[in-house]
Enzyme design. Structure first.
Site, PDB file in Angstrom:
ATOM      1  N   CYS A 131      -7.104 -32.485 -42.776  1.00  0.00           N
ATOM      2  CA  CYS A 131      -6.457 -31.719 -41.710  1.00  0.00           C
ATOM      3  C   CYS A 131      -5.109 -32.302 -41.282  1.00  0.00           C
ATOM      4  CB  CYS A 131      -7.379 -31.632 -40.498  1.00  0.00           C
ATOM      5  SG  CYS A 131      -8.963 -30.833 -40.847  1.00  0.00           S
ATOM      6  N   HIS A 157      -2.788 -44.820 -42.144  1.00  0.00           N
ATOM      7  CA  HIS A 157      -3.824 -44.606 -43.168  1.00  0.00           C
ATOM      8  C   HIS A 157      -4.826 -45.756 -43.104  1.00  0.00           C
ATOM      9  CE1 HIS A 157      -5.793 -43.304 -46.747  1.00  0.00           C
ATOM     10  NE2 HIS A 157      -4.827 -42.501 -47.131  1.00  0.00           N
ATOM     11  N   HIS A 171      -4.600 -31.845 -32.808  1.00  0.00           N
ATOM     12  CA  HIS A 171      -5.364 -31.095 -33.802  1.00  0.00           C
ATOM     13  C   HIS A 171      -6.678 -30.587 -33.223  1.00  0.00           C
ATOM     14  CE1 HIS A 171      -7.534 -29.864 -37.285  1.00  0.00           C
ATOM     15  NE2 HIS A 171      -8.288 -30.943 -37.331  1.00  0.00           N
ATOM     16  N   ASN A 184     -11.023 -24.090 -35.915  1.00  0.00           N
ATOM     17  CA  ASN A 184     -10.334 -25.176 -36.611  1.00  0.00           C
ATOM     18  C   ASN A 184      -9.705 -24.609 -37.887  1.00  0.00           C
ATOM     19  OD1 ASN A 184      -9.530 -27.411 -38.078  1.00  0.00           O
ATOM     20  ND2 ASN A 184     -11.444 -28.538 -37.825  1.00  0.00           N
TER      21      ASN A 184
END
Length: 475
Positions: A199, A278, A366, A399
């Site tokens: 995402c 990350h 998000h 979503n």
């Protein structure tokens, strides 16, 4: 007598000669000094010009966001919660216990009655196949890009960079090739297709486009972010995989970036920072969102119980990098002194959470699920107003993976909240595990009366109250 005559004659003559010689030396020195000064000025000027040219050629070029567009499916694709449960039951693959589990998840998901599913999933029986998946991809991508080109007036042939991201559907030819073919983009276009990046891939695509715009002069970059539901609907009974069925919905967005100075006056935003985190080196982070086969060979995406903890850790790392770039000095000092007190002097005090509301005017988080939004609202100490775009996007569209940030920004624009100089923080989470942030600054007021986005014909209905639990009517 001769000595006197010699003295009277030679001394004045010597004096005259010396004075003349001295004047010559002085003139020579002045000439040398003038010439030297001129040479220094020329050299210094040349160095300054050279450095100016180097700076001009190597400086980061501003990246402007001309406009963006979010795809709004047809009304026939709407799926109520009751329809979701009905179609899940008619699929004939889920146990009664797992149908009840999906109902429980859906009732607490924060998703409303008008999110969208592709046709293949809503059919009885469902018929997911490659042709239907391509059909969904074309519908979303071309719908978003068509609207974007219409809004900006940019011709397809002028696009020099194309970046498409879709995590779970990666056909051959690629999705980026489908766009090149459909719009007959030029043959030397720089195109990329990102898959499997979750995402948060939408901001990764923006970052890649930004880097390419530093190399390719005077060009446009088209970014398309989406997910594909058709081939990724899970028909098994592994509960960690069933959660995805309850949350993900159909949607996508197209974004047009430019590095042309002439585009600044008509652009909406300028990209100021993009910070990527990350955590894939850590095994629990790497496996917390994992696509695999279940015990009977059905493929699904399993969500780990550690997902919230992993997301929180990734966010902490991300904002530690972002904070010094955007926070006022007072907030940075408070954070630093608190950190020193806890780490060096072992004082038992709570970690200081910087007030990011001092750095940003709008937040686009998000819309991965209600739990994610609740956790960020608490940790960042945000108000209901700040969370409204994310919660309403989750309620109205579900979503939509990497495109959800753009539905949220479209909501903020539709409400008439974007003013010149406003700072927008987009936060995305994704498998791997990744947390990415983008910081935009509005270059002008956004007039909602002139906007065309998926909220405009119903924006007056929002915000709505979303209960913690919204029961699904039994059939």
């Amino acid at each position: 007598m001769k000595k006197i005559v010699f003295f009277l004659f030679f001394v004045p003559l010597s004096a005259v000669f010396f004075m003349h010689y001295y004047d010559g030396i002085d003139d020579l020195w002045k000439n040398c000094r003038t010439q030297l000064n001129n040479e220094v000025v020329v050299i210094a000027s040349s160095v300054m010009v050279f450095l100016a040219i180097v700076y001009y050629m190597t400086r980061p070029r501003p990246v402007y966001l001309l406009d963006f567009s979010c795809y709004k499916p047809e009304n026939e694709r709407k799926c109520t919660r009751e329809m979701f449960m009905e179609r899940s039951g008619l699929a004939g693959t889920f146990t009664e216990e797992n149908l009840a589990f999906q109902r429980k998840i859906l009732e607490r998901s924060g998703i409303g009655q008008e999110s969208y599913f592709p046709e293949a999933v809503l059919r009885v029986p469902p018929n997911p196949n490659m042709a239907e998946a391509r059909k969904e991809a074309e519908m979303v991508m071309f719908g978003a890009v068509d609207a974007l080109l219409e809004k900006t007036g940019v011709k397809a042939k002028d696009i020099g960079v194309l970046v498409v991201n879709c995590s779970l559907f990666n056909p051959t030819p690629s999705l980026s090739a489908m766009i090149v073919n459909h719009y007959k983009l030029r043959g030397n276009i720089t195109s990329y297709n990102l898959g499997g990046m979750g995402c948060s891939a939408g901001l990764i695509s923006i970052d890649l486009a930004k880097q390419l715009l530093q190399v390719h002069r005077n060009t446009y970059a088209l970014v398309v972010s989406m997910e594909n539901i058709t081939l990724n609907w899970y028909f098994g009974n592994n509960r960690s995989m069933l959660v995805s069925n309850c949350l993900f919905r159909m949607g996508g967005a197209a974004i047009l970036l430019s590095n042309k100075p002439s585009d600044r006056p008509r652009s909406k935003y300028q990209l100021f920072h993009l910070v990527r985190t990350h955590k894939g080196a850590e095994d629990n982070s790497f496996r917390c969102v994992f696509q695999e086969e279940d015990s009977i060979g059905k493929i699904g995406v399993a969500l780990s119980k550690d997902l919230m903890a992993v997301a929180g850790d990734a966010l902490k790392t991300n904002i530690t990098t972002l904070g010094p770039l955007v926070l006022p000095l007072t907030e940075q000092l408070l954070f630093f002194f608190t950190l020193v007190a806890r780490k060096v002097f072992k004082m038992r005090i709570k970690p200081y959470i910087p007030d990011f509301k001092l750095a940003f005017d709008h937040f686009c988080i998000h819309a991965g699920g209600r739990a994610v939004l609740d956790e960020l609202e608490k940790n960042l100490e945000l108000s209901e107003w700040h969370m409204e775009p994310s919660r309403m996007t989750l309620y109205r569209f579900g979503n939509t993976s990497s495109s959800s940030l753009w539905y949220e920004l479209a909501y903020t624009e539709a409400k008439g909240r974007i003013k010149k100089g406003d700072r927008v923080w987009q936060i995305a989470f994704g498998s791997g595990f990744k947390c990415n942030s983008a910081v935009w600054r509005a270059l002008k007021n956004v007039n909602p009366l002139k906007e065309k986005n998926p909220w405009m014909d119903e924006i007056d209905k929002f915000p709505v109250h979303v209960p913690k639990v919204e029961k699904i009517n039994e059939s």
